[in-house]
Design a protein around this motif. Structure first.
Motif, PDB file in Angstrom:
ATOM      1  N   LEU A   1       2.410  -2.725 -12.150  1.00 29.89           N
ATOM      2  CA  LEU A   1       1.691  -1.540 -11.477  1.00 29.89           C
ATOM      3  C   LEU A   1       2.268  -0.429 -11.035  1.00 29.89           C
ATOM      4  O   LEU A   1       2.225   0.774 -11.294  1.00 29.89           O
ATOM      5  N   GLU A   2       3.416  -0.705 -10.421  1.00 26.32           N
ATOM      6  CA  GLU A   2       4.170   0.313  -9.857  1.00 26.32           C
ATOM      7  C   GLU A   2       5.150   1.111 -10.715  1.00 26.32           C
ATOM      8  O   GLU A   2       4.977   2.521 -10.779  1.00 26.32           O
ATOM      9  N   GLY A   3       5.474   0.435 -11.768  1.00 25.29           N
ATOM     10  CA  GLY A   3       6.174   1.176 -13.060  1.00 25.29           C
ATOM     11  C   GLY A   3       5.018   2.025 -13.735  1.00 25.29           C
ATOM     12  O   GLY A   3       5.495   2.930 -14.363  1.00 25.29           O
ATOM     13  N   SER A   4       3.789   1.674 -13.772  1.00 26.67           N
ATOM     14  CA  SER A   4       2.840   2.381 -14.495  1.00 26.67           C
ATOM     15  C   SER A   4       2.329   3.833 -13.681  1.00 26.67           C
ATOM     16  O   SER A   4       1.541   4.256 -14.107  1.00 26.67           O
ATOM     17  N   ARG A   5       2.949   3.936 -12.537  1.00 27.71           N
ATOM     18  CA  ARG A   5       2.451   5.162 -11.933  1.00 27.71           C
ATOM     19  C   ARG A   5       3.270   6.365 -12.483  1.00 27.71           C
ATOM     20  O   ARG A   5       2.539   7.336 -12.280  1.00 27.71           O
ATOM     21  N   ALA A   6       4.245   6.163 -13.221  1.00 33.86           N
ATOM     22  CA  ALA A   6       5.030   7.580 -13.686  1.00 33.86           C
ATOM     23  C   ALA A   6       4.284   8.107 -14.974  1.00 33.86           C
ATOM     24  O   ALA A   6       4.001   9.313 -15.208  1.00 33.86           O
ATOM     25  N   GLY A   7       3.604   7.455 -15.964  1.00 34.26           N
ATOM     26  CA  GLY A   7       3.100   7.840 -17.129  1.00 34.26           C
ATOM     27  C   GLY A   7       1.700   7.082 -17.561  1.00 34.26           C
ATOM     28  O   GLY A   7       1.373   6.381 -16.745  1.00 34.26           O
ATOM     29  N   SER A   8       1.661   7.070 -18.751  1.00 31.84           N
ATOM     30  CA  SER A   8       0.329   6.547 -19.470  1.00 31.84           C
ATOM     31  C   SER A   8       0.774   5.676 -20.620  1.00 31.84           C
ATOM     32  O   SER A   8      -0.176   4.970 -20.846  1.00 31.84           O
ATOM     33  N   SER A   9       1.597   6.105 -21.487  1.00 32.50           N
ATOM     34  CA  SER A   9       1.705   5.212 -22.955  1.00 32.50           C
ATOM     35  C   SER A   9       2.738   4.125 -22.836  1.00 32.50           C
ATOM     36  O   SER A   9       3.685   4.076 -21.780  1.00 32.50           O
ATOM     37  N   ALA A  10       2.613   3.130 -23.682  1.00 33.10           N
ATOM     38  CA  ALA A  10       3.483   1.985 -23.378  1.00 33.10           C
ATOM     39  C   ALA A  10       4.807   2.304 -23.739  1.00 33.10           C
ATOM     40  O   ALA A  10       4.936   3.451 -24.785  1.00 33.10           O
ATOM     41  N   PRO A  11       6.007   1.901 -23.341  1.00 31.95           N
ATOM     42  CA  PRO A  11       7.382   2.509 -23.665  1.00 31.95           C
ATOM     43  C   PRO A  11       7.810   1.933 -24.863  1.00 31.95           C
ATOM     44  O   PRO A  11       9.004   1.429 -25.080  1.00 31.95           O
ATOM     45  N   ILE A  12       7.095   2.420 -25.887  1.00 31.54           N
ATOM     46  CA  ILE A  12       7.701   1.918 -27.503  1.00 31.54           C
ATOM     47  C   ILE A  12       7.542   3.430 -28.199  1.00 31.54           C
ATOM     48  O   ILE A  12       6.742   3.994 -28.405  1.00 31.54           O
TER      49      ILE A  12
ATOM     50  N   ILE B   1       5.030   9.780 -29.153  1.00 29.56           N
ATOM     51  CA  ILE B   1       4.763   9.182 -28.103  1.00 29.56           C
ATOM     52  C   ILE B   1       5.464   9.855 -26.897  1.00 29.56           C
ATOM     53  O   ILE B   1       6.800  10.142 -27.252  1.00 29.56           O
ATOM     54  N   SER B   2       4.820  10.441 -25.744  1.00 29.16           N
ATOM     55  CA  SER B   2       5.345  10.799 -24.877  1.00 29.16           C
ATOM     56  C   SER B   2       4.938  10.557 -23.613  1.00 29.16           C
ATOM     57  O   SER B   2       3.783   9.770 -23.476  1.00 29.16           O
ATOM     58  N   ASN B   3       5.480  10.922 -22.440  1.00 32.41           N
ATOM     59  CA  ASN B   3       4.913  10.557 -21.043  1.00 32.41           C
ATOM     60  C   ASN B   3       4.580   8.956 -20.933  1.00 32.41           C
ATOM     61  O   ASN B   3       3.532   8.551 -20.718  1.00 32.41           O
ATOM     62  N   ILE B   4       6.010   8.379 -21.254  1.00 32.26           N
ATOM     63  CA  ILE B   4       5.691   6.979 -21.194  1.00 32.26           C
ATOM     64  C   ILE B   4       5.814   6.320 -19.495  1.00 32.26           C
ATOM     65  O   ILE B   4       6.126   7.076 -18.737  1.00 32.26           O
ATOM     66  N   VAL B   5       5.430   5.043 -19.414  1.00 30.56           N
ATOM     67  CA  VAL B   5       5.469   4.491 -18.042  1.00 30.56           C
ATOM     68  C   VAL B   5       6.845   3.910 -18.064  1.00 30.56           C
ATOM     69  O   VAL B   5       7.826   4.002 -18.988  1.00 30.56           O
ATOM     70  N   ASP B   6       7.301   3.799 -16.748  1.00 27.91           N
ATOM     71  CA  ASP B   6       8.781   3.288 -16.508  1.00 27.91           C
ATOM     72  C   ASP B   6       9.333   2.215 -17.233  1.00 27.91           C
ATOM     73  O   ASP B   6       8.265   1.106 -16.559  1.00 27.91           O
ATOM     74  N   PRO B   7       9.790   2.019 -18.074  1.00 28.35           N
ATOM     75  CA  PRO B   7      10.108   0.618 -18.475  1.00 28.35           C
ATOM     76  C   PRO B   7      11.103  -0.373 -17.792  1.00 28.35           C
ATOM     77  O   PRO B   7      11.122  -1.349 -17.935  1.00 28.35           O
ATOM     78  N   VAL B   8      11.727   0.383 -16.646  1.00 23.59           N
ATOM     79  CA  VAL B   8      12.608  -0.446 -16.116  1.00 23.59           C
ATOM     80  C   VAL B   8      11.885  -1.735 -15.202  1.00 23.59           C
ATOM     81  O   VAL B   8      12.328  -2.787 -15.327  1.00 23.59           O
ATOM     82  N   PRO B   9      10.771  -1.441 -14.552  1.00 19.64           N
ATOM     83  CA  PRO B   9      10.190  -2.661 -13.756  1.00 19.64           C
ATOM     84  C   PRO B   9       9.603  -3.793 -14.789  1.00 19.64           C
ATOM     85  O   PRO B   9       9.744  -5.121 -14.415  1.00 19.64           O
TER      86      PRO B   9
ATOM     87  N   LEU C   1       0.741  -1.092   0.119  1.00 17.81           N
ATOM     88  CA  LEU C   1       0.174   0.086   0.014  1.00 17.81           C
ATOM     89  C   LEU C   1       0.805   1.323   0.106  1.00 17.81           C
ATOM     90  O   LEU C   1       0.380   2.273   0.196  1.00 17.81           O
ATOM     91  N   GLU C   2       2.203   1.168  -0.076  1.00 18.78           N
ATOM     92  CA  GLU C   2       2.846   2.560   0.051  1.00 18.78           C
ATOM     93  C   GLU C   2       2.655   3.032  -1.155  1.00 18.78           C
ATOM     94  O   GLU C   2       2.381   2.706  -2.175  1.00 18.78           O
ATOM     95  N   ASN C   3       2.955   4.517  -1.144  1.00 20.53           N
ATOM     96  CA  ASN C   3       2.401   5.296  -1.871  1.00 20.53           C
ATOM     97  C   ASN C   3       3.263   6.414  -2.288  1.00 20.53           C
ATOM     98  O   ASN C   3       2.852   7.917  -2.363  1.00 20.53           O
ATOM     99  N   SER C   4       4.540   6.275  -2.088  1.00 19.35           N
ATOM    100  CA  SER C   4       5.479   7.488  -2.133  1.00 19.35           C
ATOM    101  C   SER C   4       5.692   7.683  -3.839  1.00 19.35           C
ATOM    102  O   SER C   4       5.502   6.860  -4.502  1.00 19.35           O
ATOM    103  N   PRO C   5       6.221   8.954  -3.799  1.00 18.97           N
ATOM    104  CA  PRO C   5       6.284   9.380  -5.438  1.00 18.97           C
ATOM    105  C   PRO C   5       7.248   8.273  -6.193  1.00 18.97           C
ATOM    106  O   PRO C   5       8.369   7.972  -5.529  1.00 18.97           O
TER     107      PRO C   5
END
Lengths: 263, 113
Positions: free
Chosen positions: B44-55, B60-68, A26-30
């Motif tokens: 899910l954690e990686g998708s917190r950063a953006g909205s489009s697929a990392p291709i 295309i801009s504002n991609i999700v984080d591809p590292v996870p 549930l952690e929600n840090s940026p």
């Protein structure tokens, strides 16, 4: 009474795991954005691959991928070793002379009395493998194989890549094995062929990883960096090799687990 | 938030399967469920950063984080390896003792078959 004690123990352990994991889930840090921002700006230029996931696992973190393929190789060898010793693998290439033959009773259980064979049909049939399954998988197998190779070779441009394509190829191999006719000898579903493909792909991967050294770029350096016509050439090569290796490895595992052939 | 609670539930189902079921195959299934819940959590954690697929196609801009996502590729393959090896070991135990029940196996091993 004993059952009750076990249930209480289960509930206690579940509760304690929940307690430990709740803050993790549930952690929600940026979310740290530096890696994403760098990759968004420079990822394509550095690696040549449009698919940034491919760019990471075959460019920025390629050592990870090497380790992963070694883990896969170890797991395949271990599984085959354990299964062979248990006397379950009747795939070609293994000595199974020590295992007892099926008794008449066992054969009767496996062979379904109600299966029918059309005139001229060359398929085995028993309770676990119906005609419908065999015909559909036999026809679908080559199509799935083709799709697997498409995923491998276009992994740098679109969703896909070596691992995904390899797993789809492995499903194609399993389809071919399930839809196999008696007369047709398909070398792709023979364990001895598949393990050779896997070993050869691993050798190719090592050679590809060393090829950069000749150009003065170090281990896993990109030898094609100066060739601007195919900027992602090295990634395509690695994707193909890894796809072959994963496909052969997982297909081999599954064919070994399909188990005892009924003849 | 609801998806995280569901993932925690998925993890707990897998853990319950490992702790409480007697059948070895069900324990291995539990291990697989845990593996999958962790993989989905990372994506899910990686998708917190953006909205489009990392291709990175044109525009295309504002991609999700591809590292996870790239890390989870590794985790999926290793999960496959673990389940294959675990299934092979379970089958070996079945061949030796004639049962998948962990308590029966324990009893038989204690009594020297």
């Amino acid at each position: 009474m004993k059952q009750k004690a076990i249930n209480v123990l289960t509930i206690i352990s579940l509760a304690s795991v929940t307690l430990v994991l709740l803050p993790l889930f549930l952690e929600n840090s940026p979310w740290p954005l530096s890696a994403r921002n760098y990759l968004e700006l420079h990822g394509v230029g550095d690696s040549g691959a449009i698919n940034l996931v491919s760019a990471i696992y075959l460019g920025f973190r390629v050592f990870d991928t090497l380790g992963e393929t070694i883990v896969l190789l170890t797991a395949v060898s271990g599984t085959i070793g354990v299964l062979t010793r248990a006397g379950a693998v009747l795939a070609e290439g293994y000595d199974t002379s020590g295992t007892p033959a099926l008794t008449e009773q066992e054969k009767k259980v496996i062979m379904d009395d109600h299966t029918f064979t059309l005139a001229g049909e060359k398929r085995r049939s028993h309770a676990l493998r119906t005609h419908l399954l065999e015909v559909v998988t036999g026809v679908l197998g080559p199509v799935v194989l083709l799709f697997g190779f498409y995923l491998m070779l276009y992994g740098h441009l679109s969703p896909g890549g070596g691992f995904q394509g390899g797993v789809v190829t492995a499903s194609g191999i399993i389809f071919l094995a399930l839809g196999n006719r008696i007369g047709a000898k398909n070398p792709l579903i023979r364990a001895s062929v598949l393990d050779r493909i896997e070993a050869a792909a691993f050798l190719l991967l090592i050679l590809a990883s060393l090829s950069g050294i000749l150009m003065g770029r170090g281990f896993f350096g990109n030898p094609l960096q100066d060739v601007t016509a195919i900027p992602a050439g090295y990634i395509i090569l690695l994707n193909g090799i890894i796809g072959l290796k994963v496909g052969a490895g997982i297909g081999f595992l599954c064919i070994a687990m399909v188990g005892r052939e009924i003849s | 938030m609801i998806e995280r609670i569901l993932l925690l539930g998925m993890f707990l189902i897998g853990f319950w399967g490992i702790v409480s079921r007697k059948n070895l195959i069900k324990k291995i299934f539990g291990l697989n469920i845990i593996n999958n819940s962790v993989v989905i959590l990372f994506v899910l954690e990686g998708s917190r950063a953006g909205s489009s697929a990392p291709i990175m196609e044109q525009g295309i801009s504002n991609i999700v984080d591809p590292v996870p996502q790239a890390l989870m590729l590794t985790a999926i393959v290793i999960g496959v390896c673990i389940s294959a090896l675990a299934l092979a070991l379970a089958f070996r135990l079945y061949k030796a003792t004639g049962t998948y029940n962990i308590q029966e196996i324990k009893r038989k091993v204690h009594n020297g078959f």
